[in-house]
Design an enzyme around this catalytic site. Structure first.
Site, PDB file in Angstrom:
ATOM      1  N   LYS A   1       0.860  -1.198   0.000  1.00 40.21           N
ATOM      2  CA  LYS A   1       0.000   0.000   0.000  1.00 40.21           C
ATOM      3  C   LYS A   1       0.883   1.229   0.000  1.00 40.21           C
ATOM      4  O   LYS A   1       1.998   1.190   0.538  1.00 40.21           O
ATOM      5  CB  LYS A   1      -0.882   0.012   1.248  1.00 40.21           C
ATOM      6  CG  LYS A   1      -2.121   0.872   1.115  1.00 40.21           C
ATOM      7  CD  LYS A   1      -3.252   0.098   0.460  1.00 40.21           C
ATOM      8  CE  LYS A   1      -4.450   0.955   0.158  1.00 40.21           C
ATOM      9  NZ  LYS A   1      -5.610   0.126  -0.279  1.00 40.21           N
TER      10      LYS A   1
ATOM     11  N   SER B   1      -8.105  -5.891 -10.623  1.00 36.97           N
ATOM     12  CA  SER B   1      -6.741  -5.398 -10.889  1.00 36.97           C
ATOM     13  C   SER B   1      -5.839  -6.553 -11.319  1.00 36.97           C
ATOM     14  O   SER B   1      -4.997  -6.410 -12.202  1.00 36.97           O
ATOM     15  CB  SER B   1      -6.148  -4.755  -9.632  1.00 36.97           C
ATOM     16  OG  SER B   1      -6.591  -3.446  -9.463  1.00 36.97           O
TER      17      SER B   1
ATOM     18  N   ASP C   1      -7.004   4.345  -4.562  1.00 37.04           N
ATOM     19  CA  ASP C   1      -7.662   4.202  -3.259  1.00 37.04           C
ATOM     20  C   ASP C   1      -8.274   5.582  -2.972  1.00 37.04           C
ATOM     21  O   ASP C   1      -8.510   6.348  -3.918  1.00 37.04           O
ATOM     22  CB  ASP C   1      -6.647   3.766  -2.173  1.00 37.04           C
ATOM     23  CG  ASP C   1      -7.314   3.264  -0.895  1.00 37.04           C
ATOM     24  OD1 ASP C   1      -7.746   2.099  -0.861  1.00 37.04           O
ATOM     25  OD2 ASP C   1      -7.429   4.045   0.075  1.00 37.04           O
TER      26      ASP C   1
END
Ligand code: NDP
Ligand code: 2IT
Length: 448
Positions: free
Chosen positions: A128, A380, A168
């Site tokens: 992330k 994805s 995100d």
């Protein structure tokens, strides 16, 4: 040699070495609570300290992002990438631009992502990234310059076989386009380094819709498991971004009625139901970063509730789709009092620990984000494989693939989380199913 893990000793160890990172502690605790009994029943995992190693990111980088705003003033932000675990594939996970971003938040998200990606059964590790940049009120040019400056550093750490970021909070198709453009320019290569790309340059059909649609498919499977369906259900939904609007759209398509959406300023309640036409307006409106959901009321009526969350509105199902810890114990009690059947997390960790306990004790079906919102990263994964194979799959094919990914995750959760005649424990199910594949890969690699 140690062949058992003690939950409280393990958590003391995690808290001591990651001081102040409360959301990271929360995410690790939730997984550890489910998997420690499983590890203790299979001592091979404790012997190689697999859980301890999973709770430590492979690496975290942070870097300065300097850029000039439209007034020529120099701005300094901090960018990050947390590469959590690449045991089952390249690091994979979104990029968040929000002022609340810090290392602890990204560690929680990267940790969760590892299990989520494992649940999709596709070869993707967990990571992330993001920055404490606030896109609200910034011009298109400012956002472009920020994205370019961010990628000028990030490009050193990512690549189609190394680490593949996506969107995100605060990062959608436009920001991915700017970052992809800069990566391509710096490296002189055209590759699948990011997902969520535009359809013209390697993006996948269905990626935009996948997270929200997938969450509602998961809800559909949960309800089907108890002999019910989405049809006729009143849904309260929080957020008004990518996940929330597509969750509302799928609820509508399945015959349900979404009645709320929200943003950081409050929530709107439309007792008539938010129609497709109204949703399309919200989608257009909210692409301007900083646009307010409250404007809905001037356009279509209903009511706006400033600085409040929608969980007190009577409903049959609830889908928190905004951000972490946005549904607390009181909110859970309101949902229970209103006889809500199911709470499905479109966002990552939107329910507090106390809320989850209250919901589960009251017999409300509860789906954690790592299972319910895995459709986005699942699609994805399919974007990555289309890029690697240099081919293009059509909408029907990808729609069916998304449906299957979500159904398979539901089945895996039921396999690991069913107990007696009580409701399925989706937390335990998702954590054990996600854990096992990563742990077995780590076992195969030895101590690395
Ligand atoms: P967007 O940026 O498109 O939308 C975010 C929404 O949440 C906005 O309505 C925003 O309101 C609201 N929000 C953000 N932060 C806060 C806050 N601190 N308090 C109240 N409201 C807030 O993001 P996404 O829809 O992509 O992401 C939503 C959630 O879903 C996140 O938890 C994300 O991690 C998760 N997720 C996203 C996936 C994806 O594919 N995009 C995949 C899986 C999970 P405002 O406009 O006022 O900021
Ligand atoms: O939280 C998530 O799963 C995402 N933001 C999507 C990650 C991805 O790589 O598509």
């Amino acid at each position: 040699m140690v062949d058992q893990v003690n939950l409280s000793d393990f958590m003391d160890w995690v808290v001591d070495r990651n001081p102040g990172e409360t959301v990271f502690h929360q995410a690790v605790h939730e997984v550890a609570e489910s998997v420690v009994p499983f590890i203790n029943a299979n001592p091979v995992y404790a012997k190689i300290k697999v859980l301890h190693r999973m709770a430590e990111p492979d690496r975290s980088v942070s870097f300065r992002v300097s850029w000039a705003d439209d007034n020529g003033e120099v701005q300094v932000n901090r960018g990050y990438r947390v590469q959590f675990n690449n045991s089952i594939g390249p690091y994979k996970g979104g990029i968040r631009f929000h002022p609340s971003v810090n290392l602890g938040v990204l560690k929680f998200l990267g940790f969760e992502q590892t299990f989520k990606n494992s649940l999709t059964r596709l070869p993707m590790g967990g990571g992330k990234g993001g920055a404490d940049f606030d896109p609200k009120g910034r011009s298109q040019h400012e956002i472009m310059r920020f994205c370019q400056s961010f990628m000028t550093e990030l490009y050193k750490y990512v690549g189609p076989d190394i680490d593949v970021p996506a969107g995100d909070i605060g990062v959608g198709g436009r920001e991915i386009g700017y970052m992809f453009g800069q990566y391509k320019r710096i490296t002189n290569s055209f590759s699948g380094v990011l997902t969520g790309k535009g359809l013209e340059y390697g993006g996948s059909l269905m990626r935009t819709e996948a997270t929200g649609y997938g969450a509602v498919y998961f809800l559909e499977d949960m309800l089907q498991h108890i002999g019910d369906s989405v049809e006729g259900k009143v849904a309260v939904i929080s957020g008004s971004g990518n996940v929330a609007t597509h969750a509302a759209e799928k609820v509508l398509q399945l015959g349900g009625k979404p009645v709320t959406l929200s943003d950081s300023g409050g929530f709107i309640y439309d007792p008539e139901g938010i129609s497709q036409e109204r949703l399309d307006w919200i989608k257009r409106h909210k692409t301007q970063r900083g646009a307010r959901i409250s404007d809905y009321v001037n356009e279509f009526g209903g009511s706006f509730h400033a600085n409040q969350r929608p969980w007190g509105v009577p409903c049959n199902v609830a889908l928190p789709c905004a951000t972490q810890n946005e549904l607390d114990e009181n909110d859970a009690k309101n949902l229970i009092d209103n006889k809500c059947l199911a709470v499905v997390e479109g966002a990552n960790m939107p329910c507090t620990v106390e809320a989850v306990t209250a919901l589960q004790s009251a017999g409300v079906l509860y789906a954690p984000g790592k299972a319910a919102n895995a459709g986005g990263v699942g699609m994805s994964g399919l974007e990555m494989s289309q890029n690697s194979a240099r081919l293009h799959r059509d909408q029907e094919d990808l729609g069916a693939a998304l449906r299957k990914i979500m159904r398979d995750i539901h089945t895996a959760c039921v396999e690991q989380g069913a107990h007696g005649t009580g409701p399925v424990d989706y937390v335990k199910g998702a954590n054990i199913a996600g854990f096992k594949k990563v742990a077995d890969a780590m076992l195969a690699f030895g101590v690395v």
